[in-house]
Design a protein around this motif. Structure first.
Motif, PDB file in Angstrom:
ATOM      1  N   VAL A 142       0.829  -1.199   0.000  1.00  0.00           N
ATOM      2  CA  VAL A 142       0.000   0.000   0.000  1.00  0.00           C
ATOM      3  C   VAL A 142       0.868   1.255   0.000  1.00  0.00           C
ATOM      4  CG1 VAL A 142      -1.773   1.288   1.251  1.00  0.00           C
ATOM      5  CG2 VAL A 142      -1.916  -1.188   1.105  1.00  0.00           C
ATOM      6  N   THR A 143       1.996   1.182   0.693  1.00  0.00           N
ATOM      7  CA  THR A 143       2.929   2.326   0.676  1.00  0.00           C
ATOM      8  C   THR A 143       3.405   2.587  -0.747  1.00  0.00           C
ATOM      9  OG1 THR A 143       3.643   1.858   2.933  1.00  0.00           O
ATOM     10  CG2 THR A 143       5.101   3.206   1.583  1.00  0.00           C
ATOM     11  N   GLN A 144       3.705   1.507  -1.469  1.00  0.00           N
ATOM     12  CA  GLN A 144       4.116   1.672  -2.863  1.00  0.00           C
ATOM     13  C   GLN A 144       2.984   2.250  -3.700  1.00  0.00           C
ATOM     14  OE1 GLN A 144       5.363  -2.238  -4.010  1.00  0.00           O
ATOM     15  NE2 GLN A 144       7.240  -2.207  -2.768  1.00  0.00           N
ATOM     16  N   GLN A 145       1.758   1.797  -3.433  1.00  0.00           N
ATOM     17  CA  GLN A 145       0.621   2.340  -4.171  1.00  0.00           C
ATOM     18  C   GLN A 145       0.436   3.830  -3.881  1.00  0.00           C
ATOM     19  OE1 GLN A 145      -1.126   0.797  -6.480  1.00  0.00           O
ATOM     20  NE2 GLN A 145       0.019  -1.117  -6.193  1.00  0.00           N
ATOM     21  N   LEU A 146       0.621   4.213  -2.631  1.00  0.00           N
ATOM     22  CA  LEU A 146       0.512   5.629  -2.285  1.00  0.00           C
ATOM     23  C   LEU A 146       1.597   6.448  -2.984  1.00  0.00           C
ATOM     24  CD1 LEU A 146      -0.606   8.019  -0.684  1.00  0.00           C
ATOM     25  CD2 LEU A 146       0.797   7.276   1.263  1.00  0.00           C
ATOM     26  N   ARG A 147       2.804   5.929  -3.000  1.00  0.00           N
ATOM     27  CA  ARG A 147       3.899   6.636  -3.666  1.00  0.00           C
ATOM     28  C   ARG A 147       3.614   6.790  -5.160  1.00  0.00           C
ATOM     29  NH1 ARG A 147       7.636   3.305  -2.471  1.00  0.00           N
ATOM     30  NH2 ARG A 147       8.023   4.224  -0.416  1.00  0.00           N
ATOM     31  N   ALA A 148       3.080   5.719  -5.756  1.00  0.00           N
ATOM     32  CA  ALA A 148       2.757   5.786  -7.183  1.00  0.00           C
ATOM     33  C   ALA A 148       1.627   6.782  -7.442  1.00  0.00           C
ATOM     34  CB  ALA A 148       2.374   4.398  -7.690  1.00  0.00           C
ATOM     35  N   ALA A 149       0.623   6.798  -6.542  1.00  0.00           N
ATOM     36  CA  ALA A 149      -0.492   7.734  -6.711  1.00  0.00           C
ATOM     37  C   ALA A 149      -0.004   9.174  -6.611  1.00  0.00           C
ATOM     38  CB  ALA A 149      -1.563   7.459  -5.655  1.00  0.00           C
TER      39      ALA A 149
ATOM     40  N   THR B 179      -5.947  12.265  -9.292  1.00  0.00           N
ATOM     41  CA  THR B 179      -6.508  13.420  -8.598  1.00  0.00           C
ATOM     42  C   THR B 179      -6.119  13.368  -7.118  1.00  0.00           C
ATOM     43  OG1 THR B 179      -8.552  12.262  -8.029  1.00  0.00           O
ATOM     44  CG2 THR B 179      -8.470  13.350 -10.187  1.00  0.00           C
ATOM     45  N   ARG B 180      -6.430  14.455  -6.446  1.00  0.00           N
ATOM     46  CA  ARG B 180      -6.181  14.495  -5.003  1.00  0.00           C
ATOM     47  C   ARG B 180      -7.020  13.423  -4.304  1.00  0.00           C
ATOM     48  NH1 ARG B 180      -2.612  15.365  -1.525  1.00  0.00           N
ATOM     49  NH2 ARG B 180      -2.029  17.286  -2.635  1.00  0.00           N
ATOM     50  N   THR B 181      -8.181  13.113  -4.842  1.00  0.00           N
ATOM     51  CA  THR B 181      -9.023  12.069  -4.260  1.00  0.00           C
ATOM     52  C   THR B 181      -8.321  10.728  -4.280  1.00  0.00           C
ATOM     53  OG1 THR B 181     -11.023  13.233  -4.935  1.00  0.00           O
ATOM     54  CG2 THR B 181     -11.242  10.884  -4.423  1.00  0.00           C
ATOM     55  N   ASP B 182      -7.637  10.398  -5.395  1.00  0.00           N
ATOM     56  CA  ASP B 182      -6.909   9.137  -5.500  1.00  0.00           C
ATOM     57  C   ASP B 182      -5.828   9.048  -4.422  1.00  0.00           C
ATOM     58  OD1 ASP B 182      -8.341   8.177  -7.707  1.00  0.00           O
ATOM     59  OD2 ASP B 182      -7.122   9.402  -9.066  1.00  0.00           O
ATOM     60  N   VAL B 183      -5.120  10.153  -4.225  1.00  0.00           N
ATOM     61  CA  VAL B 183      -4.065  10.165  -3.216  1.00  0.00           C
ATOM     62  C   VAL B 183      -4.664   9.993  -1.822  1.00  0.00           C
ATOM     63  CG1 VAL B 183      -2.233  11.557  -2.158  1.00  0.00           C
ATOM     64  CG2 VAL B 183      -2.559  11.596  -4.653  1.00  0.00           C
ATOM     65  N   ALA B 184      -5.775  10.686  -1.556  1.00  0.00           N
ATOM     66  CA  ALA B 184      -6.416  10.584  -0.237  1.00  0.00           C
ATOM     67  C   ALA B 184      -6.901   9.160   0.028  1.00  0.00           C
ATOM     68  CB  ALA B 184      -7.574  11.567  -0.147  1.00  0.00           C
ATOM     69  N   GLN B 185      -7.427   8.513  -1.001  1.00  0.00           N
ATOM     70  CA  GLN B 185      -7.865   7.127  -0.835  1.00  0.00           C
ATOM     71  C   GLN B 185      -6.691   6.211  -0.490  1.00  0.00           C
ATOM     72  OE1 GLN B 185      -9.775   6.595  -4.618  1.00  0.00           O
ATOM     73  NE2 GLN B 185     -11.845   7.022  -3.800  1.00  0.00           N
ATOM     74  N   ALA B 186      -5.567   6.410  -1.142  1.00  0.00           N
ATOM     75  CA  ALA B 186      -4.374   5.606  -0.845  1.00  0.00           C
ATOM     76  C   ALA B 186      -3.869   5.900   0.565  1.00  0.00           C
ATOM     77  CB  ALA B 186      -3.281   5.880  -1.869  1.00  0.00           C
ATOM     78  N   GLU B 187      -3.898   7.164   0.972  1.00  0.00           N
ATOM     79  CA  GLU B 187      -3.469   7.507   2.330  1.00  0.00           C
ATOM     80  C   GLU B 187      -4.385   6.860   3.382  1.00  0.00           C
ATOM     81  OE1 GLU B 187      -3.577  11.739   2.092  1.00  0.00           O
ATOM     82  OE2 GLU B 187      -1.473  11.915   1.447  1.00  0.00           O
ATOM     83  N   ALA B 188      -5.684   6.883   3.122  1.00  0.00           N
ATOM     84  CA  ALA B 188      -6.629   6.267   4.062  1.00  0.00           C
ATOM     85  C   ALA B 188      -6.401   4.762   4.149  1.00  0.00           C
ATOM     86  CB  ALA B 188      -8.064   6.568   3.619  1.00  0.00           C
ATOM     87  N   ARG B 189      -6.165   4.136   2.981  1.00  0.00           N
ATOM     88  CA  ARG B 189      -5.940   2.689   2.993  1.00  0.00           C
ATOM     89  C   ARG B 189      -4.631   2.346   3.715  1.00  0.00           C
ATOM     90  NH1 ARG B 189      -8.407  -1.108  -0.131  1.00  0.00           N
ATOM     91  NH2 ARG B 189     -10.128   0.387  -0.015  1.00  0.00           N
TER      92      ARG B 189
ATOM     93  N   ARG C  14       1.768  10.028  -9.865  1.00  0.00           N
ATOM     94  CA  ARG C  14       0.829  10.288 -10.943  1.00  0.00           C
ATOM     95  C   ARG C  14       0.087  11.605 -10.726  1.00  0.00           C
ATOM     96  NH1 ARG C  14      -0.038   4.646 -10.283  1.00  0.00           N
ATOM     97  NH2 ARG C  14      -1.889   5.038  -9.009  1.00  0.00           N
ATOM     98  N   PHE C  15      -0.156  11.953  -9.471  1.00  0.00           N
ATOM     99  CA  PHE C  15      -0.795  13.239  -9.178  1.00  0.00           C
ATOM    100  C   PHE C  15       0.100  14.393  -9.610  1.00  0.00           C
ATOM    101  CE2 PHE C  15      -1.335  16.805  -6.174  1.00  0.00           C
ATOM    102  CZ  PHE C  15      -2.634  17.165  -6.493  1.00  0.00           C
ATOM    103  N   GLU C  16       1.419  14.221  -9.408  1.00  0.00           N
ATOM    104  CA  GLU C  16       2.353  15.281  -9.777  1.00  0.00           C
ATOM    105  C   GLU C  16       2.340  15.542 -11.288  1.00  0.00           C
ATOM    106  OE1 GLU C  16       4.064  17.257  -7.892  1.00  0.00           O
ATOM    107  OE2 GLU C  16       3.362  16.316  -6.037  1.00  0.00           O
ATOM    108  N   VAL C  17       2.086  14.491 -12.052  1.00  0.00           N
ATOM    109  CA  VAL C  17       2.084  14.665 -13.507  1.00  0.00           C
ATOM    110  C   VAL C  17       0.668  14.819 -14.046  1.00  0.00           C
ATOM    111  CG1 VAL C  17       4.239  13.413 -13.777  1.00  0.00           C
ATOM    112  CG2 VAL C  17       2.078  12.163 -13.904  1.00  0.00           C
ATOM    113  N   GLY C  18      -0.311  14.883 -13.144  1.00  0.00           N
ATOM    114  CA  GLY C  18      -1.677  15.140 -13.557  1.00  0.00           C
ATOM    115  C   GLY C  18      -2.474  13.932 -13.976  1.00  0.00           C
ATOM    116  N   GLU C  19      -1.958  12.731 -13.728  1.00  0.00           N
ATOM    117  CA  GLU C  19      -2.697  11.535 -14.120  1.00  0.00           C
ATOM    118  C   GLU C  19      -3.707  11.105 -13.061  1.00  0.00           C
ATOM    119  OE1 GLU C  19       0.043   8.470 -15.068  1.00  0.00           O
ATOM    120  OE2 GLU C  19       0.915   9.535 -16.791  1.00  0.00           O
TER     121      GLU C  19
END
Length: 464
Positions: free
Chosen positions: A159-166, A176-186, A169-174
């Motif tokens: 999950v840490t790797q998934q958060l890092r990847a999210a 959203t902030r929602t995707d990152v928040a979901q990974a952080e919550a998980r 991808r957020f940095e390059v615009g692929e």
């Protein structure tokens, strides 16, 4: 039923593969197996020590019953002062008494005491089975929790790797902030679950220490499943006839029947032989000193005791009936316990097979979802959900495997087979006949040679 045991064979093979994988892991050290934990539980159990002392109490009951068949010898001395004549009379006597016949009551009491000893031995076996079963439960709980902690630690890393990847991808615009928040919550959820699993492992370690007498070391795995009855019908037959609880109550029934015979013996006459040697001395008149000796036989026959003897007989009959009812109830309980254990075995075996299929499918789905997410066809939440499915499948497999072993050993316990002797554990067994053989003929501590041997044995037993 054949399908059940085919599944058990496959489960055992999978267990062996899992254990080998653990041992082959980098830095892995070969640790203790389940058999070592059971042997240590047997060697360290204060509950077993307590039951052995309780058995010795019943052994002494046989010695006391034997003593009742023997003559008694007492010394008696008295002194009287005549205040009028100012003389003192002293008397010393040796008094012997021997009950030659009391309607067979004392013989019956001896047989009842022996049956009580046999019942106490079976109670000791019951405690031994419970100690070993508790060790199995404690060991499998620690093993289960260790595996769950390992899986959850792996989940945190994924999950840490998934958060890092999210975030990337957020940095390059692929993303959203929602995707990152979901990974952080998980990730927070995964860390919380890991902390809970680590806490559960500590609880299981404490229960292991209670059951085995020490804390667990490196756990290597439970090893192969124990040999089980070939069918449920065979297992039920063992539960009805082979368990120590049944054998204990059978001896108690016999003892209760003998108690009825003893109560009826109270109606019969008693014949006793008595003898007395007396020496009398009177001061200040030494010429009054005299010696006497007598021997006689006494017969006594109860005629009327106010209904006491009849009440004692009825009480003994009621006790015998109660013990028989307890035996019948214990048979039903044993069959029910065996049925439960057998059902748990089937359930665990089915769960293992289902978990294997679920894990394989979840891992395949995870790989597909992750690949689709890299192409933009799936969201970060889809990847996290797929990874959670893999986690749940792996944990359910671990829990089912632990349940399988606990059910297998519960079947042995319900069939009276969970003993050091039957399992051939590497630990010295306890022989209850050693102490019994020393006391069954009521030795005298001094100066009997057997009594001296008993003293030395008691010294050693006190250090067990």
């Amino acid at each position: 039923m054949a399908g059940v045991f085919d599944g058990l064979a496959r489960a055992a093979a999978l267990c062996g593969i899992a254990a080998l994988a653990l041992l082959a892991a980098p830095g892995a050290v070969r640790g203790e197996g389940l058999r070592e934990a059971m042997a240590d539980a047997y060697a360290n159990s204060p509950v077993l020590d307590q039951q052995r002392f309780l058995l010795r109490i019943e052994d002494e009951g046989v010695a006391q019953a034997v003593a009742q068949l023997r003559p008694t010898l007492n010394f008696a001395a008295s002194a009287d002062r005549d205040l009028v004549n100012e003389t003192t009379t002293a008397t010393a006597s040796l008094v012997a008494d021997w009950v030659l016949y009391n309607g067979g009551g004392r013989r019956v009491a001896l047989e009842a005491a022996r049956e009580t000893v046999l019942a106490a031995r079976e109670a000791l076996v019951s405690v031994e089975q419970q100690v070993l079963l508790d060790a199995v439960t404690a060991y499998m709980n620690v093993w289960r929790d260790l595996q769950v902690v390992n899986v959850r630690e792996s989940n945190v890393r994924v999950v840490t790797q998934q958060l890092r990847a999210a975030r990337d991808r957020f940095e390059v615009g692929e993303d959203t902030r929602t995707d990152v928040a979901q990974a952080e919550a998980r990730l927070a959820e995964a860390r919380s679950a890991l902390a809970a699993s680590q806490g559960q492992l500590e609880i299981s370690r404490e229960l292991f220490a209670l059951a085995v007498g020490r804390y667990p070391g490196a756990i290597s795995g439970p090893g192969a499943l124990p040999g089980l009855p070939r069918s449920e019908a065979e297992a039920e037959a063992l539960a009805r006839q082979n368990t120590p609880s049944i054998r204990r109550l059978q001896h108690e029934v016999r003892a209760a029947d003998l108690a009825v015979e003893g109560a009826r013996a109270n109606y019969r006459p008693t014949i006793s032989l008595d003898g007395r040697v007396t020496n009398t001395f009177e001061a200040p008149n030494p010429l009054a000193e005299g010696e006497g000796a007598s021997i006689g036989i006494t017969l006594s026959q109860p005629i009327y005791r106010g209904g006491q003897l009849a009440s004692l007989e009825r009480q003994a009959l009621a006790q015998a009936g109660a013990v028989r009812a307890s035996l019948n109830q214990q048979v039903l309980i044993n069959v029910q316990v065996m049925g439960n254990a057998w059902a748990q075995l089937r359930i665990a075996n089915a769960q293992i097979q289902a978990a294997d299929q679920r894990t394989a499918a979840a891992e395949l789905a995870f790989e597909g979802v992750r690949e689709e997410a890299s192409l933009g066809a799936r969201t970060t939440l889809d990847v996290l959900d797929a990874e959670q499915d893999v986690l749940d499948a792996r944990i359910s497999r671990i829990e089912a495997q632990a349940n399988l072993y606990q059910a297998a050993y519960a079947i042995l316990s319900a069939g009276g087979l969970l003993t050091v002797e039957h399992l051939d554990l590497d630990v010295p067994g306890y022989d209850p006949s050693v102490y019994y053989d020393l006391v069954d003929d009521a030795p005298v501590s001094v100066p009997s040679v057997q009594g001296q041997r008993l003293d030395s044995v008691l010294e050693r037993l006190g250090r067990d």
